[in-house]
Design an enzyme around this catalytic site. Structure first.
Site, PDB file in Angstrom:
ATOM      1  N   ASP A  93       2.202  -8.891   1.874  1.00 57.75           N
ATOM      2  CA  ASP A  93       1.226  -8.405   0.904  1.00 57.75           C
ATOM      3  C   ASP A  93      -0.233  -8.629   1.345  1.00 57.75           C
ATOM      4  O   ASP A  93      -0.710  -9.769   1.363  1.00 57.75           O
ATOM      5  CB  ASP A  93       1.468  -9.082  -0.463  1.00 57.75           C
ATOM      6  CG  ASP A  93       0.971  -8.249  -1.632  1.00 57.75           C
ATOM      7  OD1 ASP A  93       0.523  -7.123  -1.413  1.00 57.75           O
ATOM      8  OD2 ASP A  93       1.043  -8.758  -2.775  1.00 57.75           O
ATOM      9  N   LYS A 116       4.746  -7.840  -7.442  1.00 56.47           N
ATOM     10  CA  LYS A 116       3.324  -8.152  -7.272  1.00 56.47           C
ATOM     11  C   LYS A 116       2.979  -9.445  -8.002  1.00 56.47           C
ATOM     12  O   LYS A 116       2.218 -10.270  -7.500  1.00 56.47           O
ATOM     13  CB  LYS A 116       2.517  -6.974  -7.817  1.00 56.47           C
ATOM     14  CG  LYS A 116       1.103  -6.853  -7.319  1.00 56.47           C
ATOM     15  CD  LYS A 116       0.997  -6.755  -5.820  1.00 56.47           C
ATOM     16  CE  LYS A 116       0.096  -5.668  -5.314  1.00 56.47           C
ATOM     17  NZ  LYS A 116       0.074  -5.502  -3.877  1.00 56.47           N
ATOM     18  N   LYS A 127     -10.605  -0.176  -7.860  1.00 61.16           N
ATOM     19  CA  LYS A 127      -9.888  -1.180  -8.626  1.00 61.16           C
ATOM     20  C   LYS A 127     -10.832  -2.178  -9.295  1.00 61.16           C
ATOM     21  O   LYS A 127     -11.829  -2.575  -8.710  1.00 61.16           O
ATOM     22  CB  LYS A 127      -8.958  -1.909  -7.675  1.00 61.16           C
ATOM     23  CG  LYS A 127      -8.100  -2.951  -8.305  1.00 61.16           C
ATOM     24  CD  LYS A 127      -7.158  -3.458  -7.256  1.00 61.16           C
ATOM     25  CE  LYS A 127      -6.325  -4.588  -7.734  1.00 61.16           C
ATOM     26  NZ  LYS A 127      -5.413  -4.968  -6.663  1.00 61.16           N
ATOM     27  N   LYS A 152      -1.347 -12.269   1.176  1.00 59.63           N
ATOM     28  CA  LYS A 152      -1.335 -12.979  -0.104  1.00 59.63           C
ATOM     29  C   LYS A 152      -0.250 -14.039  -0.203  1.00 59.63           C
ATOM     30  O   LYS A 152      -0.467 -15.100  -0.768  1.00 59.63           O
ATOM     31  CB  LYS A 152      -1.066 -11.964  -1.220  1.00 59.63           C
ATOM     32  CG  LYS A 152      -2.312 -11.543  -1.938  1.00 59.63           C
ATOM     33  CD  LYS A 152      -2.046 -11.015  -3.324  1.00 59.63           C
ATOM     34  CE  LYS A 152      -1.483  -9.630  -3.390  1.00 59.63           C
ATOM     35  NZ  LYS A 152      -2.438  -8.553  -3.142  1.00 59.63           N
TER      36      LYS A 152
HETATM   37  P1  NAI Z   1      -0.109   4.506  -1.910  1.00 59.96           P
HETATM   38  O1  NAI Z   1       0.842   4.661  -3.022  1.00 59.96           O
HETATM   39  O2  NAI Z   1      -1.318   5.362  -1.894  1.00 59.96           O
HETATM   40  O3  NAI Z   1       0.635   4.727  -0.523  1.00 59.96           O
HETATM   41  C1  NAI Z   1       1.959   4.386  -0.310  1.00 59.96           C
HETATM   42  C2  NAI Z   1       2.628   5.514   0.481  1.00 59.96           C
HETATM   43  O4  NAI Z   1       3.949   5.100   0.800  1.00 59.96           O
HETATM   44  C3  NAI Z   1       2.752   6.817  -0.284  1.00 59.96           C
HETATM   45  O5  NAI Z   1       2.189   7.869   0.466  1.00 59.96           O
HETATM   46  C4  NAI Z   1       4.263   7.000  -0.465  1.00 59.96           C
HETATM   47  O6  NAI Z   1       4.637   8.363  -0.412  1.00 59.96           O
HETATM   48  C5  NAI Z   1       4.791   6.231   0.712  1.00 59.96           C
HETATM   49  N1  NAI Z   1       6.161   5.719   0.619  1.00 59.96           N
HETATM   50  C6  NAI Z   1       6.830   5.179  -0.422  1.00 59.96           C
HETATM   51  N2  NAI Z   1       8.057   4.785  -0.064  1.00 59.96           N
HETATM   52  C7  NAI Z   1       8.178   5.068   1.258  1.00 59.96           C
HETATM   53  C8  NAI Z   1       9.191   4.878   2.212  1.00 59.96           C
HETATM   54  N3  NAI Z   1      10.354   4.357   1.871  1.00 59.96           N
HETATM   55  N4  NAI Z   1       8.946   5.245   3.481  1.00 59.96           N
HETATM   56  C9  NAI Z   1       7.770   5.809   3.847  1.00 59.96           C
HETATM   57  N5  NAI Z   1       6.768   6.012   2.983  1.00 59.96           N
HETATM   58  C10 NAI Z   1       6.972   5.649   1.705  1.00 59.96           C
HETATM   59  O7  NAI Z   1      -0.485   2.959  -1.905  1.00 59.96           O
HETATM   60  P2  NAI Z   1      -1.666   2.196  -1.108  1.00 59.96           P
HETATM   61  O8  NAI Z   1      -2.815   2.045  -2.026  1.00 59.96           O
HETATM   62  O9  NAI Z   1      -1.872   2.829   0.201  1.00 59.96           O
HETATM   63  O10 NAI Z   1      -1.000   0.767  -0.942  1.00 59.96           O
HETATM   64  C11 NAI Z   1       0.119   0.609  -0.105  1.00 59.96           C
HETATM   65  C12 NAI Z   1       0.811  -0.701  -0.335  1.00 59.96           C
HETATM   66  O11 NAI Z   1      -0.059  -1.751   0.038  1.00 59.96           O
HETATM   67  C13 NAI Z   1       1.240  -0.954  -1.774  1.00 59.96           C
HETATM   68  O12 NAI Z   1       2.504  -1.552  -1.794  1.00 59.96           O
HETATM   69  C14 NAI Z   1       0.233  -1.933  -2.252  1.00 59.96           C
HETATM   70  O13 NAI Z   1       0.732  -2.773  -3.266  1.00 59.96           O
HETATM   71  C15 NAI Z   1      -0.045  -2.715  -0.992  1.00 59.96           C
HETATM   72  N6  NAI Z   1      -1.311  -3.410  -1.063  1.00 59.96           N
HETATM   73  C16 NAI Z   1      -2.499  -2.711  -1.137  1.00 59.96           C
HETATM   74  C17 NAI Z   1      -3.692  -3.375  -1.242  1.00 59.96           C
HETATM   75  C18 NAI Z   1      -4.991  -2.668  -1.292  1.00 59.96           C
HETATM   76  O14 NAI Z   1      -6.004  -3.304  -1.412  1.00 59.96           O
HETATM   77  N7  NAI Z   1      -5.021  -1.364  -1.172  1.00 59.96           N
HETATM   78  C19 NAI Z   1      -3.726  -4.832  -1.306  1.00 59.96           C
HETATM   79  C20 NAI Z   1      -2.440  -5.457  -1.233  1.00 59.96           C
HETATM   80  C21 NAI Z   1      -1.300  -4.755  -1.086  1.00 59.96           C
END
Ligand code: NAI
Length: 524
Positions: free
Chosen positions: A313, A362, A403, A480
């Site tokens: 994370d 989370k 956020k 994290k």
């Molecule tokens: P997002 O939802 O925009 O991107 C995630 C992507 O993963 C989406 O395009 C989705 O289609 C794809 N996806 C889902 N399941 C999949 C799979 N099995 N195989 C391939 N692709 C798959 O989310 P974001 O904002 O990019 O965040 C990504 C991750 O990072 C989340 O889990 C979030 O909790 C974690 N995270 C993000 C932080 C931040 O500051 N942006 C901080 C801490 C963690």
């Protein structure tokens, strides 16, 4: 860059009988000093300075490296890709506040410095970019690829993310359009049901299988061959999954996990499939989401194959503040009694987290981050005593990637008084997470080129050079809920995490740990 010869790539050399440079390696003899403590039984201690001699060996050849992201088409995936391309091309773009230029702000490796030492003539500190301490890959040179269950090309996905300025996007649109995620592993039960409508780019089969592992391994090999790469790092920045249930005989050992995959057991998560494929391919795998990808069997598999893993994370906003602020409060002798953390966000991550099981992942990840600091202070806290801690996350579409994190820290001060600190943190989540993705890749890659051997006489001597432990806890600063080698303590305090990173890098080139004694300015 990859073609620079070691002789010219170094910003400094270390002049010491303990450090030797060859064309291909830096060899260092390093005395690691700790304090061994014994308890007398009457509540008193004896502290004995201890020294272990290590040999470190750093491979100086900077490899041609690729980064493969799972969830490439998401907010983080598209933002980090666009950011690297913009840096590579040296782009600037117009905004309502005037021109802005590509940078690597927020990356420890690319944006921060380290004190090398004291200028022999002027007695002033000499600081150098963190990136120059060891021969590290430059992010501009990374080949980028990956998978997503959404088949949108990266230009369209970048528009969907709504993070970057149109004047920047226009300049990289052509390159981004040509980038299309590979089909991915999709087991609907692991992510929120509200994600289903974007899942149009999936491998067939909705539960674990060896075919999925083999396909991911092939994707990694193909990417490596196509781009002429020496190394690949795989990173999960896809949706937060629910926790996998820990089932004896299923995910408790490496062999059982492999059998569970073969038998299509429903408690094997897609992220674990990617981890297993990377481990078997000998490629470092980092988990940027909170779920328990690294079940015991997966960690054992990594150890067996001597392959690197890191997680869990990304630590970008609220938790990073928390691990700095709580460290400060408790080491100031102030008794923190409660932390209330509220978040609302409107991006797809927030949408996914609006589902209870994914939120729970989370919540767990965010809740243990002060444990080590509390446990270390036996003056303020009795054994087992802990501040109250609550985490709330709400989905609010209107704020998009911007956020909001609101935190209240409530503490007891001198003579029964109280101190309340309220924080309100607002920023684009993906612009904080993207530099962490880069740091994790660069540091994990660097760790594949460092080897050690112990030469002390206390029984810990090792004959052959070996790698660091498979679980790369040196990545903790960016994460994290840091994963550490089984049975070893977790450090959450931000300054300590930074110290470990800095001082291990220094040790590899025979430099003493950074200390802030500055006796040279105090003893006149
Ligand atoms: P997002 O939802 O925009 O991107 C995630 C992507 O993963 C989406 O395009 C989705 O289609 C794809 N996806 C889902 N399941 C999949 C799979 N099995 N195989 C391939 N692709 C798959 O989310 P974001 O904002 O990019 O965040 C990504 C991750 O990072 C989340 O889990 C979030 O909790 C974690 N995270 C993000 C932080 C931040 O500051 N942006 C901080 C801490 C963690």
């Amino acid at each position: 860059s990859a073609s620079t010869s070691p002789a010219t790539q170094d910003l400094f050399t270390v002049s010491s009988p303990n450090v030797a440079y060859s064309d291909s390696e830096i060899n260092t003899k390093y005395a690691y000093r700790t304090t061994s403590v014994t308890e007398n039984g009457d509540g008193k201690f004896v502290a004995t300075p201890k020294e272990t001699l290590y040999d470190f060996k750093v491979d100086r050849k900077i490899p041609k490296t690729g980064m493969m992201l799972v969830g490439w088409g998401g907010n983080n995936g598209t933002t980090v890709t666009a950011g690297i391309i913009a840096n590579r091309l040296g782009l600037s773009w117009d905004t309502r506040e005037g021109p802005r230029a590509a940078n690597y702000y927020g990356s420890v490796v690319m944006g921060s410095t380290m004190k090398l030492g004291i200028n022999a003539k002027t007695a002033e500190d000499v600081n150098i970019p963190f990136h120059k301490v060891l021969p590290m890959v430059h992010p501009n040179d990374l080949a980028i690829g990956g998978w997503d269950i959404s088949g949108m090309n990266l230009a369209a996905a970048m528009d969907r993310a709504a993070v970057l300025e149109p004047t920047l996007k226009a300049q990289i649109k052509k390159q981004m359009t040509e980038m299309v995620p590979l089909p991915s592993v999709y087991y609907p039960d692991f992510i929120a049901a509200n994600q289903e409508d974007r899942a149009d780019n999936c491998l067939s089969g909705s539960k674990a299988s060896l075919e999925h592992v083999e396909q991911i391994r092939k994707d990694i090999r193909d990417f490596k061959a196509k781009n002429g790469l020496d190394k690949v790092i795989v990173q999960w920045t896809a949706n937060t999954e629910r926790f996998a249930e820990l089932v004896p005989g299923v995910n408790d050992t490496a062999d059982n996990l492999m059998k569970a995959i073969e038998n299509g057991h429903e408690e094997v998560a897609p992220s674990t499939i990617f981890a297993v494929a990377s481990i078997l391919e000998g490629v470092p795998f980092i988990n940027g989401s909170p779920q328990n990808t690294f079940v015991a069997g997966c960690i054992e598999l990594a150890e067996k194959h001597n392959s690197f893993i890191g997680g869990d994370d990304f630590k970008s906003g609220q938790t990073k503040m928390k691990s700095a602020l709580v460290d400060f409060l408790i080491s100031a002798g102030i008794k923190l009694t409660s932390i209330a953390s509220y978040n609302h966000l409107g991006n797809n991550d927030g949408k996914n987290l609006s589902s209870q099981k994914q939120f729970r992942s989370k919540e767990i990840s965010k809740s243990n981050v002060v444990d080590d600091m509390v446990a270390a202070n036996n003056v303020l806290y009795k054994k087992g005593e802990h501040p109250d801690h609550t985490v709330v996350i709400k989905y609010m579409p209107a704020v998009g990637d911007n956020k909001r994190a609101l935190d209240e820290y409530y503490a007891e001060i001198f003579m029964g008084g109280h101190q309340t600190i309220s924080l309100f943190n607002v920023c684009e989540d993906s612009l904080l997470a993207s530099p962490l993705i880069i740091d994790l890749v660069l540091i994990a890659e660097m760790m594949t080129r460092i080897q050690w051997k112990a030469s002390s006489t206390d029984g810990a001597a090792t004959k052959e050079f070996g790698n660091f432990h498979s679980v790369l806890s040196i990545l903790s600063y960016m994460l994290k809920a840091p994963l550490t080698p089984p049975g070893t303590p977790v450090v959450n305090a931000l300054a300590k995490q930074r110290g470990a990173l800095t001082n291990i890098f220094r040790a590899c080139v025979g430099l003493e740990p950074e200390n802030d004694m500055t006796l040279e300015h105090k003893l006149f």
